[in-house]
Scaffold this motif. Structure first.
Motif, PDB file in Angstrom:
ATOM      1  N   LEU A  15       0.837  -1.208   0.000  1.00 18.27           N
ATOM      2  CA  LEU A  15       0.000   0.000   0.000  1.00 18.27           C
ATOM      3  C   LEU A  15       0.869   1.254   0.000  1.00 18.27           C
ATOM      4  N   GLU A  16       1.893   1.230   0.831  1.00 17.01           N
ATOM      5  CA  GLU A  16       2.780   2.382   0.945  1.00 17.01           C
ATOM      6  C   GLU A  16       3.517   2.639  -0.377  1.00 17.01           C
ATOM      7  N   ALA A  17       3.978   1.564  -1.028  1.00 14.05           N
ATOM      8  CA  ALA A  17       4.685   1.708  -2.307  1.00 14.05           C
ATOM      9  C   ALA A  17       3.759   2.256  -3.382  1.00 14.05           C
ATOM     10  N   GLU A  18       2.521   1.776  -3.413  1.00 16.25           N
ATOM     11  CA  GLU A  18       1.565   2.282  -4.402  1.00 16.25           C
ATOM     12  C   GLU A  18       1.272   3.752  -4.156  1.00 16.25           C
ATOM     13  N   ARG A  19       1.043   4.113  -2.882  1.00 14.96           N
ATOM     14  CA  ARG A  19       0.766   5.513  -2.548  1.00 14.96           C
ATOM     15  C   ARG A  19       1.940   6.403  -2.940  1.00 14.96           C
ATOM     16  N   ASP A  20       3.156   5.970  -2.627  1.00 14.35           N
ATOM     17  CA  ASP A  20       4.349   6.756  -2.957  1.00 14.35           C
ATOM     18  C   ASP A  20       4.484   6.952  -4.466  1.00 14.35           C
ATOM     19  N   MET A  21       4.219   5.897  -5.237  1.00 14.81           N
ATOM     20  CA  MET A  21       4.307   5.989  -6.691  1.00 14.81           C
ATOM     21  C   MET A  21       3.246   6.958  -7.229  1.00 14.81           C
ATOM     22  N   LEU A  22       2.031   6.856  -6.712  1.00 13.64           N
ATOM     23  CA  LEU A  22       0.964   7.745  -7.178  1.00 13.64           C
ATOM     24  C   LEU A  22       1.274   9.200  -6.862  1.00 13.64           C
ATOM     25  N   VAL A  23       1.804   9.454  -5.660  1.00 15.62           N
ATOM     26  CA  VAL A  23       2.090  10.825  -5.239  1.00 15.62           C
ATOM     27  C   VAL A  23       3.287  11.393  -5.997  1.00 15.62           C
ATOM     28  N   SER A  24       4.353  10.618  -6.134  1.00 16.80           N
ATOM     29  CA  SER A  24       5.576  11.170  -6.712  1.00 16.80           C
ATOM     30  C   SER A  24       5.635  11.098  -8.242  1.00 16.80           C
ATOM     31  N   VAL A  25       4.967  10.125  -8.849  1.00 17.38           N
ATOM     32  CA  VAL A  25       5.071   9.960 -10.297  1.00 17.38           C
ATOM     33  C   VAL A  25       3.767  10.333 -11.003  1.00 17.38           C
ATOM     34  N   ARG A  26       2.702   9.662 -10.650  1.00 18.63           N
ATOM     35  CA  ARG A  26       1.430   9.865 -11.367  1.00 18.63           C
ATOM     36  C   ARG A  26       0.880  11.278 -11.214  1.00 18.63           C
ATOM     37  N   ARG A  27       1.019  11.887 -10.028  1.00 19.57           N
ATOM     38  CA  ARG A  27       0.524  13.253  -9.841  1.00 19.57           C
ATOM     39  C   ARG A  27       1.185  14.211 -10.832  1.00 19.57           C
ATOM     40  N   LYS A  28       2.500  14.056 -11.014  1.00 21.08           N
ATOM     41  CA  LYS A  28       3.224  14.926 -11.942  1.00 21.08           C
ATOM     42  C   LYS A  28       2.755  14.695 -13.373  1.00 21.08           C
ATOM     43  N   GLU A  29       2.562  13.436 -13.749  1.00 20.88           N
ATOM     44  CA  GLU A  29       2.095  13.121 -15.094  1.00 20.88           C
ATOM     45  C   GLU A  29       0.729  13.748 -15.368  1.00 20.88           C
TER      46      GLU A  29
END
Length: 159
Positions: A15-29
Motif C-alpha cells: 500500500l505504501e509503495a503504491e501511494r508513494d508511486m501515485l504521489v511522486s510519479v502519477r501526480r506529476k504526469e
C-alpha cells in the motif's frame, strides 16, 4: 469512527509503495497533462481538459483511500501470532473431508485477499476465512457457503 484494517507487513508495504508511486510519479504526469490541455484554450469545449480533470479526481481519490487504509491499519506481527490455531497472517493446509482435495490458504485482511494467488490469499472476513479462524490442527471446520457445506480438516498451520 474508522474501521480497523488488518494487514500483514507485506500488505502494508505494498500500500505504501503504491501511494508513494501515485504521489511522486502519477501526480506529476496528470498535472502535466492538465497544463497541456489548458494551453489548448476554451475549457468549455476541451475534451482533453475534461479527461485530465477526471483522471486527476480519480488519482486523488485513490491516494486518499490508500492513506486512509494505512492510517487505520493494524499490522499483524507474525512473531506474535501463535501457530497453534488458524489466525490472520498464517498459512493453513486443509483437506476437504468429503472429496479428499487438499488446499492451502493464507489468511489475510480483506484488502490483501487474492483467491487466485498460489497459495490462495483469503480474507479473514470471507466465509471460508471466518470458518477456519481459531481452529487447531485436526479440527474440522464446517463452513456454509452458497454452494452447500464444506468440511475442511486442518492438517497444518505455518507462519
Amino acid at each position: 469512527m474508522s474501521e480497523e484494517i488488518l494487514l500483514t507487513q507485506e500488505g502494508y508495504d505494498k500500500l505504501e509503495a503504491e501511494r508513494d508511486m501515485l504521489v511522486s510519479v502519477r501526480r506529476k504526469e496528470v498535472s502535466e497533462r492538465l497544463k497541456e490541455a489548458i494551453s489548448y484554450g476554451d475549457l468549455s469545449e476541451n475534451a482533453e481538459y475534461d479527461a485530465a480533470k477526471n483522471e486527476q479526481a480519480e488519482l486523488e481519490e485513490r491516494i486518499h483511500k490508500l492513506e486512509t487504509m494505512m492510517r487505520n491499519a493494524k499490522i499483524i506481527n507474525e512473531d506474535e501470532v501463535s501457530g497453534d490455531h488458524v489466525n490472520v497472517g498464517l498459512t493453513v493446509r486443509v483437506v476437504e473431508t468429503q472429496t479428499g482435495e487438499e488446499q492451502s490458504f493464507v489468511i489475510v485482511g480483506s484488502t490483501e485477499a487474492d483467491p487466485f494467488a498460489e497459495p490462495a490469499r483469503i480474507s479473514n472476513e470471507s466465509l471460508v476465512g471466518q470458518g477456519l479462524l481459531g481452529k487447531g490442527i485436526g479440527e474440522v471446520a464446517e463452513i456454509v457457503v452458497p454452494d452447500g457445506v464444506l468440511h475442511y480438516r486442518i492438517e497444518e498451520i505455518t507462519k
